[in-house]
Design a protein around this motif. Sequence first.
Motif, PDB file in Angstrom:
ATOM      1  N   THR A  46     -14.000 -17.302  23.009  1.00 13.10           N
ATOM      2  CA  THR A  46     -14.298 -17.648  20.738  1.00 13.10           C
ATOM      3  C   THR A  46     -15.603 -17.474  20.543  1.00 13.10           C
ATOM      4  N   GLY A  47     -16.735 -17.706  20.902  1.00  9.47           N
ATOM      5  CA  GLY A  47     -18.015 -17.812  20.354  1.00  9.47           C
ATOM      6  C   GLY A  47     -17.778 -16.109  20.224  1.00  9.47           C
ATOM      7  N   ILE A  48     -17.947 -15.306  20.453  1.00 14.52           N
ATOM      8  CA  ILE A  48     -17.774 -13.903  21.065  1.00 14.52           C
ATOM      9  C   ILE A  48     -17.113 -13.172  20.149  1.00 14.52           C
ATOM     10  N   ASP A  49     -15.669 -13.585  19.871  1.00 16.35           N
ATOM     11  CA  ASP A  49     -15.158 -13.587  18.636  1.00 16.35           C
ATOM     12  C   ASP A  49     -15.175 -13.064  17.075  1.00 16.35           C
ATOM     13  N   LYS A  50     -16.698 -14.671  17.287  1.00 10.77           N
ATOM     14  CA  LYS A  50     -16.986 -15.199  15.752  1.00 10.77           C
ATOM     15  C   LYS A  50     -18.401 -13.990  15.233  1.00 10.77           C
ATOM     16  N   ASP A  57     -19.545  -2.357  18.765  1.00 11.62           N
ATOM     17  CA  ASP A  57     -21.099  -2.594  19.207  1.00 11.62           C
ATOM     18  C   ASP A  57     -21.046  -4.331  19.987  1.00 11.62           C
ATOM     19  N   LYS A  58     -19.822  -4.987  20.264  1.00 11.11           N
ATOM     20  CA  LYS A  58     -19.102  -5.800  20.570  1.00 11.11           C
ATOM     21  C   LYS A  58     -19.940  -5.770  22.222  1.00 11.11           C
ATOM     22  N   LYS A  59     -19.071  -4.825  22.224  1.00 10.29           N
ATOM     23  CA  LYS A  59     -18.163  -4.409  23.803  1.00 10.29           C
ATOM     24  C   LYS A  59     -20.026  -3.625  24.249  1.00 10.29           C
ATOM     25  N   ARG A  60     -20.619  -3.276  23.646  1.00 12.66           N
ATOM     26  CA  ARG A  60     -21.822  -2.239  24.111  1.00 12.66           C
ATOM     27  C   ARG A  60     -22.713  -3.615  24.064  1.00 12.66           C
ATOM     28  N   ILE A  61     -23.069  -4.771  23.430  1.00 18.66           N
ATOM     29  CA  ILE A  61     -23.148  -5.880  24.261  1.00 18.66           C
ATOM     30  C   ILE A  61     -23.189  -5.958  25.653  1.00 18.66           C
ATOM     31  N   SER A  85     -22.242 -17.440  25.313  1.00 18.94           N
ATOM     32  CA  SER A  85     -21.999 -16.408  23.581  1.00 18.94           C
ATOM     33  C   SER A  85     -22.844 -15.096  23.270  1.00 18.94           C
ATOM     34  N   ILE A  86     -22.703 -15.208  22.552  1.00 18.40           N
ATOM     35  CA  ILE A  86     -22.975 -14.183  21.271  1.00 18.40           C
ATOM     36  C   ILE A  86     -23.343 -14.375  19.517  1.00 18.40           C
ATOM     37  N   THR A 129     -32.632  -1.381   8.439  1.00 21.85           N
ATOM     38  CA  THR A 129     -32.236  -3.039   8.775  1.00 21.85           C
ATOM     39  C   THR A 129     -32.762  -3.669   9.747  1.00 21.85           C
ATOM     40  N   GLU A 130     -33.130  -4.853   9.467  1.00 22.69           N
ATOM     41  CA  GLU A 130     -33.246  -5.869  11.026  1.00 22.69           C
ATOM     42  C   GLU A 130     -32.116  -6.576  11.234  1.00 22.69           C
ATOM     43  N   GLY A 131     -32.479  -7.129  12.639  1.00 19.59           N
ATOM     44  CA  GLY A 131     -30.902  -7.727  13.119  1.00 19.59           C
ATOM     45  C   GLY A 131     -31.795  -8.504  13.992  1.00 19.59           C
ATOM     46  N   SER A 132     -30.500  -9.172  14.009  1.00 22.36           N
ATOM     47  CA  SER A 132     -31.118 -10.806  14.981  1.00 22.36           C
ATOM     48  C   SER A 132     -30.006 -10.073  16.184  1.00 22.36           C
ATOM     49  N   LEU A 133     -30.087 -10.616  17.420  1.00 23.29           N
ATOM     50  CA  LEU A 133     -29.092 -11.223  18.620  1.00 23.29           C
ATOM     51  C   LEU A 133     -29.156 -12.249  18.795  1.00 23.29           C
ATOM     52  N   TYR A 134     -28.749 -12.599  19.248  1.00 23.59           N
ATOM     53  CA  TYR A 134     -28.644 -14.571  19.917  1.00 23.59           C
ATOM     54  C   TYR A 134     -27.772 -14.721  20.843  1.00 23.59           C
ATOM     55  N   ILE A 135     -28.551 -14.754  22.400  1.00 27.93           N
ATOM     56  CA  ILE A 135     -27.322 -15.593  23.297  1.00 27.93           C
ATOM     57  C   ILE A 135     -27.708 -16.445  23.843  1.00 27.93           C
ATOM     58  N   ASP A 136     -26.197 -16.844  23.440  1.00 27.01           N
ATOM     59  CA  ASP A 136     -26.097 -18.524  23.900  1.00 27.01           C
ATOM     60  C   ASP A 136     -25.715 -18.351  25.800  1.00 27.01           C
ATOM     61  N   LEU A 137     -26.688 -19.730  26.451  1.00 20.00           N
ATOM     62  CA  LEU A 137     -25.880 -19.860  27.825  1.00 20.00           C
ATOM     63  C   LEU A 137     -25.191 -21.345  27.129  1.00 20.00           C
ATOM     64  N   ILE A 138     -24.104 -21.862  27.913  1.00 20.56           N
ATOM     65  CA  ILE A 138     -23.241 -22.761  27.565  1.00 20.56           C
ATOM     66  C   ILE A 138     -23.439 -24.025  28.434  1.00 20.56           C
ATOM     67  N   ASP A 139     -23.295 -24.382  29.237  1.00 13.47           N
ATOM     68  CA  ASP A 139     -23.159 -25.244  30.618  1.00 13.47           C
ATOM     69  C   ASP A 139     -21.395 -25.480  30.777  1.00 13.47           C
ATOM     70  N   ALA A 140     -20.919 -24.753  31.760  1.00 13.17           N
ATOM     71  CA  ALA A 140     -19.631 -24.817  31.182  1.00 13.17           C
ATOM     72  C   ALA A 140     -18.546 -26.243  31.508  1.00 13.17           C
ATOM     73  N   LYS A 141     -19.567 -26.953  32.485  1.00  8.73           N
ATOM     74  CA  LYS A 141     -19.039 -28.003  33.080  1.00  8.73           C
ATOM     75  C   LYS A 141     -19.017 -28.582  31.336  1.00  8.73           C
ATOM     76  N   ASN A 142     -20.061 -28.611  31.090  1.00 12.16           N
ATOM     77  CA  ASN A 142     -20.086 -30.535  29.609  1.00 12.16           C
ATOM     78  C   ASN A 142     -20.275 -29.283  28.256  1.00 12.16           C
ATOM     79  N   LYS A 143     -20.204 -28.280  28.186  1.00 13.27           N
ATOM     80  CA  LYS A 143     -19.999 -27.586  26.844  1.00 13.27           C
ATOM     81  C   LYS A 143     -20.502 -27.488  26.100  1.00 13.27           C
ATOM     82  N   GLU A 144     -22.062 -27.682  26.692  1.00 13.59           N
ATOM     83  CA  GLU A 144     -23.326 -28.241  26.020  1.00 13.59           C
ATOM     84  C   GLU A 144     -24.514 -26.845  26.309  1.00 13.59           C
ATOM     85  N   LEU A 145     -24.660 -26.200  25.052  1.00 16.08           N
ATOM     86  CA  LEU A 145     -26.162 -24.979  25.007  1.00 16.08           C
ATOM     87  C   LEU A 145     -27.327 -25.470  25.688  1.00 16.08           C
TER      88      LEU A 145
END
Length: 187
Positions: A46-50, A57-61, A85-86, A129-145
Amino acid sequence: MKTMKILAVPMLLVLFLSSCTSVRVLSDYDKEANFNTFKSYAFYKTGIDKAQISDLDKKRILKAIEAEMGNRGFVKSDSPDILVSIFTKEREQVDIYNNYWGGGWGWGWGWSPYYWGPGWGGNNVSTRTEGSLYIDLIDAKNKELVWQGKGVGNLGNIKNIEKKEARIQEFVSEILQQYPPNAIAAK
């Protein structure tokens, strides 16, 4: 005065070139999270699709993240401990350099504190072009970052696929060096 100008130009060039290749990294985390319990992961579709980048580039990341997570002992799983998620941001940077002496593009009348009269001058304008890549790790049990890493750097218009993949790998590797946060604090 001339010695200072001669030394300043190479130093500026070194700073400029090093800023083009480096990735600036920041990370933040939930200090209540127990990072030692996270052993498996899955991608949070869900997050990656956004993420507003090309599917290629998504595949590469994602491939680069898989490699880094594997290097850290994580196992990809259907019932993961964390979800990955990214998202990305990019912006155009415009740099304008005013050249009064010797490096300009045109001939004309100019003025400086030391000289008035005919001379070389002009402006150089460059964009990047300056780019920012965010990598989020979310606790799968409670869905919190629980952890977020951010890498910021120049992307350039990389046409060579191998160079593009290497740059993406560099971004991901630099970001995930900040994980887990307990290992960083121990250093």
